[in-house]
Design a protein around this motif. Structure first.
Motif, PDB file in Angstrom:
ATOM      1  N   PHE A 166       0.825  -1.195   0.000  1.00  0.00           N
ATOM      2  CA  PHE A 166       0.000   0.000   0.000  1.00  0.00           C
ATOM      3  C   PHE A 166       0.867   1.256   0.000  1.00  0.00           C
ATOM      4  N   GLU A 167       1.909   1.264   0.811  1.00  0.00           N
ATOM      5  CA  GLU A 167       2.798   2.415   0.850  1.00  0.00           C
ATOM      6  C   GLU A 167       3.553   2.569  -0.471  1.00  0.00           C
ATOM      7  N   ASP A 168       3.968   1.453  -1.056  1.00  0.00           N
ATOM      8  CA  ASP A 168       4.643   1.513  -2.356  1.00  0.00           C
ATOM      9  C   ASP A 168       3.744   2.175  -3.397  1.00  0.00           C
ATOM     10  N   LEU A 169       2.477   1.790  -3.400  1.00  0.00           N
ATOM     11  CA  LEU A 169       1.536   2.356  -4.363  1.00  0.00           C
ATOM     12  C   LEU A 169       1.411   3.861  -4.175  1.00  0.00           C
ATOM     13  N   MET A 170       1.259   4.300  -2.946  1.00  0.00           N
ATOM     14  CA  MET A 170       1.082   5.728  -2.702  1.00  0.00           C
ATOM     15  C   MET A 170       2.357   6.513  -3.001  1.00  0.00           C
ATOM     16  N   TYR A 171       3.488   5.932  -2.682  1.00  0.00           N
ATOM     17  CA  TYR A 171       4.758   6.621  -2.946  1.00  0.00           C
ATOM     18  C   TYR A 171       4.990   6.739  -4.445  1.00  0.00           C
TER      19      TYR A 171
END
Length: 632
Positions: free
Chosen positions: A485-490
């Motif tokens: 999820f963090e990878d997607l947002m970053y």
């Protein structure tokens, strides 16, 4: 029954009465009335000597200021009680349709759930009161606020306390109190849709008969109209207790209509009124949404707020500072001409005591009727065992239904699904910002349909029109907890996430994978700033010391530190200015190049901490390829 002491017979009879009342709670005893009248004396069962035990408590309740129908918007009245004998006197507000007498119950009984997941709170009677307060023996008067709840209500006087079901006895009740225009529209709320040239208008009414929104561009000429559709819910639509039994409250019917604002200038004023059952609300107004980098968006926000009645009478999980938070949001929204309001989950804290939704909706309407009021589902709206949610029984059996039916949003499915969660997630543009509201209570956010939706949504953002991306959701699950999820947002260069759930205010540095990041170019993207804004009204959590990763960790009270004096008395009025230990709300604004956020304290309505994010426009991008991410 003879005793050597004159005081013992009444004691023995009192014990018998207690036993009889306990039997009544189990359905084995019968109510006892005065001969030749309907005066209720208590519960009893046949004794060997055919002896009916007398009551050792007597009480009466009267009201002043309610000679006719109460005001449609609610009304203050004086309530006088006269109590002699007995112990544990209290008064509650109930539907007039409640059984007469109302009896105490044991919430551990299997028919009321009989599990630790249910957040039961006293008084343990069926039905539970909308609100209640203890009263002293003798004669006493206090002021009550009686809200319009679309049906007549009564105030009932009890002895026997609030927790021992078999000992609770209704001693008296008022005549039914009715409100004028009880069938008319109430709880008016606005919401954005994915289209900038639309505004959703919703309200609650007593029945399902279609209502009408009349609207126009001048206050005296509401020439356009649109008919509403409606939906409601029944106890069978809910997941568990206390929502289906003790906490049940007739919700009315939820009406909604979408106004087509095509051709109207962004920022121009629209006037409207809602008509239902022949009753029209006062004419209100809102501004046509503006989307694009040319203007400034202004917003107010809270999370974990709850609700308090104006008279501060006790209620299930009453949050005494919520009233002040709502007032501050309205004041800041008015002073700064805010375009939109957000509440990022744990809205009312009804948790199955459904009458509390009436308190919450009344409290927010001065805001929600004048600007879009956008919400997220929190654990205390949705979570319930067996529904695929993150937590346990935090919703008190609501499983998201009361929220999704009241707050209709495009892209969310309000259908009731037993055994699966509501897919309540959506996005829209406002000013220079693209907002995503995610549902952190279900697993699909991390690896399923919601994650797939979010990936498509973020990939489609036009940064020339909405240079900022803000993702909101109730749980602080963004701060390095879920790698994919963090990878997607970053990769999507999300600028800000906003959460609640933890009851304090906090911000992070621009972050990725737990570390602070710096821009790759002047005005370029650095990382995701994570904000927690959970200090809206529910009991505060401990705050931690600032760190480079989290330079502000205020608005949480360290209950183990005597110097902070986190007492209930302090909690009612806000804590010491500047100590970082207070309830409050947030205000933020954004233009094409700058997003500024302020944490506002309830104790003085001032900004106690402000930070700003700066970006070049047009954006200097990292050129991340969302479609090629293998982790999604």
């Amino acid at each position: 029954l003879a005793h050597s002491s004159a005081t013992q017979p009444s004691m023995a009879l009192h014990v018998i009465l207690m036993a009889a009342t306990a039997e009544a709670a189990s359905g084995h005893a019968r109510p006892v009335y005065a001969e030749g009248s309907s005066q209720f004396l208590g519960f009893g069962f046949d004794l060997p000597m055919s002896m009916t035990p007398p009551l050792d408590a007597q009480g009466n309740i009267t009201v002043d200021g309610a000679s006719g129908p109460l005001s449609a918007g609610g009304q203050w009245i004086n309530v006088t009680t006269a109590c002699t004998g007995g112990v544990g006197w209290w008064v509650g507000l109930f539907p007039a349709s409640a059984p007469n007498p109302i009896v105490g119950v044991n919430p551990g009984d299997p028919k009321y759930g009989n599990n630790s997941n249910s957040p039961f709170t006293p008084p343990f009677v069926l039905p539970a009161p909308l609100k209640y307060t203890s009263v002293t023996e003798g004669t006493a008067t206090r002021e009550w606020w009686v809200p319009n709840v679309r049906q007549p209500v009564v105030l009932a006087l009890f002895s026997g306390g609030t927790t021992s079901g078999g000992s609770i006895l209704e001693q008296a009740r008022t005549a039914p109190l009715s409100h004028s225009d009880a069938a008319g529209p109430m709880h008016v709320r606005l919401a954005r849709t994915p289209r900038a040239a639309e505004m959703r208008v919703s309200w609650t009414a007593a029945d399902a008969t279609s209502g009408v929104v009349r609207w126009g561009t001048t206050q005296s000429n509401l020439t356009r109209s649109i008919v509403s559709t409606s939906v409601t819910y029944a106890s069978r639509d809910l997941c568990g207790e206390p929502a289906r039994t003790l906490g049940w409250w007739d919700p009315g019917n939820f009406h909604t209509a979408v106004l087509d604002l095509t051709g109207l200038a962004p920022g121009s004023t629209v006037f409207y009124g809602v008509v239902a059952a022949g009753v029209q609300t006062p004419t209100r107004s809102f501004r046509v949404p503006n989307v694009g980098p040319g203007g400034t968006l202004r917003a107010v926000l809270t999370a974990d707020m709850g609700a308090t009645t104006p008279d501060k009478v006790s209620q299930h999980w009453a949050e005494m500072d919520a009233y002040q938070t709502t007032g501050n949001m309205l004041s800041w929204a008015t002073a700064h001409q805010a375009d939109i309001a957000f509440n990022v989950g744990d809205l009312s804290y009804a948790t199955g005591y459904l009458g509390k939704w009436e308190t919450f909706m009344n409290a927010i309407m001065p805001i929600s009727a004048s600007m879009p009021y956008m919400v997220a589902l929190g654990n205390h709206e949705q979570d319930w065992p067996g529904t695929g949610s993150e937590g346990s029984g935090d919703s008190g059996g609501e499983c998201g239904v009361p929220t999704a039916r009241r707050f209709v949003v495009d892209g969310a499915d309000g259908a009731v699904r037993k055994g699966s969660p509501l897919p309540y997630w959506y996005s829209f543009n406002a000013g220079p910002v693209h907002f995503c509201m995610v549902n952190t209570e279900i697993g699909s956010l991390w690896n399923g349909t919601q994650m797939e939706w979010l990936q498509r949504d973020l990939a489609a953002v036009d940064r020339s029109q909405t240079p900022w991306i803000v993702v909101m959701g109730h749980r602080n699950s963004f701060d390095g907890r879920r790698d994919a999820f963090e990878d997607l947002m970053y990769a999507a260069e999300v600028d800000l996430t906003v959460a609640g759930h933890v009851h304090y205010a906090r911000r992070s540095c621009p972050m990725y994978r737990g570390g602070c990041r710096t821009p790759n170019a002047t005005g370029g993207y650095d990382g995701i700033v994570h904000v927690i804004a959970g200090n809206g009204g529910q009991a505060l959590n401990n705050a931690s010391a600032p760190t480079p990763e989290h330079p502000y960790t205020g608005s949480g009270c360290n209950w183990t530190d005597p110097a902070q004096n986190c007492t209930a008395a302090k909690k009612l009025t806000g804590l010491t200015q500047g100590s970082g230990t207070e309830f409050g709300m947030s205000y933020f604004e954004a233009n094409a190049t700058t997003l500024t956020w302020s944490f506002i304290g309830n104790n003085d309505s001032l900004a106690h901490y402000t930070f700003a994010l700066h970006r070049a426009y047009p954006r200097v991008s990292k050129k991340a390829d969302l479609q090629g991410m293998s982790s999604v």
